[in-house]
Structures are given as structure tokens and as C-alpha cells.
Scaffold this motif. Sequence first.
Motif, mmCIF file in Angstrom:
data_model
loop_
_atom_site.group_PDB
_atom_site.id
_atom_site.type_symbol
_atom_site.label_atom_id
_atom_site.label_comp_id
_atom_site.label_asym_id
_atom_site.label_seq_id
_atom_site.Cartn_x
_atom_site.Cartn_y
_atom_site.Cartn_z
ATOM 1 N N GLY A 180 0.796 -1.230 0.000
ATOM 2 C CA GLY A 180 0.000 0.000 0.000
ATOM 3 C C GLY A 180 0.829 1.281 0.000
ATOM 4 N N HIS A 189 -1.678 -1.694 7.167
ATOM 5 C CA HIS A 189 -1.754 -2.665 8.272
ATOM 6 C C HIS A 189 -0.386 -3.291 8.502
ATOM 7 N N ASP A 190 0.515 -3.137 7.527
ATOM 8 C CA ASP A 190 1.874 -3.649 7.665
ATOM 9 C C ASP A 190 2.787 -2.835 6.756
ATOM 10 N N ASP A 237 3.302 -18.453 -3.813
ATOM 11 C CA ASP A 237 4.558 -18.346 -4.539
ATOM 12 C C ASP A 237 5.670 -19.064 -3.796
ATOM 13 N N LYS A 285 -4.941 -5.927 -3.553
ATOM 14 C CA LYS A 285 -5.287 -7.331 -3.721
ATOM 15 C C LYS A 285 -6.266 -7.512 -4.874
ATOM 16 N N SER A 305 3.623 -13.948 -9.478
ATOM 17 C CA SER A 305 4.641 -13.017 -8.992
ATOM 18 C C SER A 305 6.043 -13.456 -9.420
#
Length: 340
Positions: A180, A189-190, A237, A285, A305
Motif C-alpha cells: 500500500g 496494516h503492515d 509463490d 489485492k 509473482s
Amino acid sequence: QAGEPEVEVFSVPSYACQRRTSLENHNAPLTDALSLLAENAELNDEEGRGVAFRRAAALLKTLPSAVMSASQLRGLPCLGEHSLREILETGTSTEVESTKGSERFKALKVLTGIFGVGAKTADRWIREGIHDLHQLRASGQHYADINQPVTRAEADAIEAIVEKAVSSVLRGAQIVLTGGFRRGKPSGHDVDFLITHPEEGREEGLMPKVVSWLEKTTRNSYLESKDGPGRPPSNMDRFERCLSIFKLPGAAETPQRAWRAVRVDLVVSPISQFAFALLGWTGSKLFERELRRWAGHERGMSLSSHALYDNKQVNEGAASEEEIFAHLGLEFVPPSERNA
Ligand code: 8DG
Ligand code: MN
Ligand code: MN
């Protein structure tokens, strides 16, 4: 016709990855309602419903102005079956209101608001009769920090530490802030980082070294790493990944200590896959989900990814995100416009 107010009928491409979605949202009341329904579906393990609500919310986030009437949304994808019309007409919907008032939803929200507690744990506690923090404390469960958003300034401070760790254990290794914060969000949030080295192969085995450097050198700011035997490997992944917990000064739930825990996602990628990893870990997401759906349904390709495969299973290499969008036949969307 006289007297008829002119209303704009919105026209929007179906896939979120064909659209630009900045953080400016002209339809927050509607998207908040849809996000709440999405969250409730996700907390109850109803993934399909969750995605449908997320898609509808993403579509409204991309509109250039506030929706005034349902007729403006005529013909738009994924807006049919939901409470949208009701919300537009009455300002809310029976489903939104009953969800907000539901004891189970309230309990799920409170319990998943605890650091490290997901839907499964919360559901188990609720079945054991634990609905709030008071009951949790009374049950004798180990008590954790309440999730608090991480600010950009805190992310920058953590970036400096991670930068130091990475370059100390491997000269020339590089880190990029993803998630983000790369999309321009003011909080998260992280904090997400992607780590690589310009020489292919040099990044191998880097993660354990970074983690032990952090453990040894930064006792004051590094708490623990959540990877290893206790944590099942991601099925998404095969990157070296580590969910770390950093300590930041700030109000914690436990009065005995002056710090709080912050989640940090560390991912190591070889330089040959870096563009795919960067695209995959930048989010949102829903944007990622839509990219993969576009690749599969519209192009017969497969995007992860790590790589992009065409319909003959030929690996389409890419040195930049721009090249990946070009391979997919999409206009490039910069990170700040991927907030779908
Ligand atoms: P936030 O933290 O500010 O709340 O939002 P965010 O940064 O957008 O969300 P995130 O949960 O930190 O996820 C960032 C991106 O990372 C998102 O696009 C999804 C992607 N991602 C995971 N887990 C995994 C995984 O296991 N594999 C891959 N390839 N990507 C993942 O969250
Ligand atoms: Mn994040
Ligand atoms: Mn993350």
C-alpha cells in the motif's frame, strides 16, 4: 426534454486492471457499505461473495464523480445483485444495517482487530463463548496488541533499518517498499519490502542472514520472525518470505511495556523475476486478482509473482512492470492508480 436533469451514465471497462483508481474516492458512502459486506463475507469464509462485493466497490472507486441515481450505473458489470440500489435510494441497506448490528460480526471485528488474530481463531473463540476483549482476558488467553495502523513516517523508519540490515549482509543488495505504501497510501496494516541483488543468484540464502542481522543488531526495534516451522509456506509463490514483527514506540495494550508491534513483510526475489515480484506485491489485492483474471480469460496467459506464460507455455520475460503490462495488452497503470 424539458425538466429532465441531465445525468451522466458512467461507462467503465470491466477489469480493474484496465482502469485507473487513485486514492480519491467520490463514492465513499457506497464503497464503505460494500466493503463492510465484503469484510463480513470474508470473515465468514464466503470468498465468492466477498470478491463480488470487492469488485462492486472497486468499480465505484474509479468513477469520476458521486453516483446520484442507479440509472447512471446502467449496464455496468457486477453491480446487479447487490444492495446498491437500496443504498442509493435510502442511504443504507437492510443487509448493511443487520450486518452492523449482528453480534457475530461485532465479535469477529473486535477479535480480528487483535494483532495476529485471523478469522479462524476468532471463529473458534466465538464458539467458545468469547465475544470481546473482556471475555478474552477472563479466559486466560495470552493477550496481544490491538492492531493500529502503521503511518508513512513509521514505514520510512523501518525502511531505514531494513536497508541497513540488507546492505550489511550483502553488499549491493537493494530493497523496495511495496504494498500500500508504494501505492501512496498514508497508512497501512503492515510494511512490505521486496529485496533483490542486481547479480542473479547472489540473493540466494539472503533472508536468514537478514533476519539474524536484525535479531543481533537491533534488539530495540526487532522483535521476532514468524517464519520457519511454525508457519506453513505460502501456496501463492515460492519466494523466500518472512513475516517479521518490529517494535515501535507507542501505546501498547500491556501497560508494562512502552512499545507496540508492527508487522513487516519481507520478500526476496532474484533479479530475473523482480518485475513480476514488484507488480505482484504492490497490490491492491483486487487489482492483482483482476490482472490474473485478465491474463487468463482475455489473453490465455498465466501471470504470477514469478513469471508470465503465454498460451504455448512460453515464458515472457520482463525487466520492468511496463513490459509486463505491454505483454498483457494493457495500458500501463502506475502504482498510485492501482488502489482498486
Ligand atoms: P495494507 O498493508 O496497507 O493494509 O494493504 P496492502 O499493502 O495493499 O496489502 P498487503 O496485505 O500487505 O498485501 C500487499 C500485496 O502482497 C497484495 O497485492 C497481495 C500480495 N501478497 C500477499 N501475500 C502474498 C503471497 O503469499 N504471495 C504473493 N505473490 N503475493 C502476496 O499479501
Ligand atoms: Mn501491506
Ligand atoms: Mn503485506
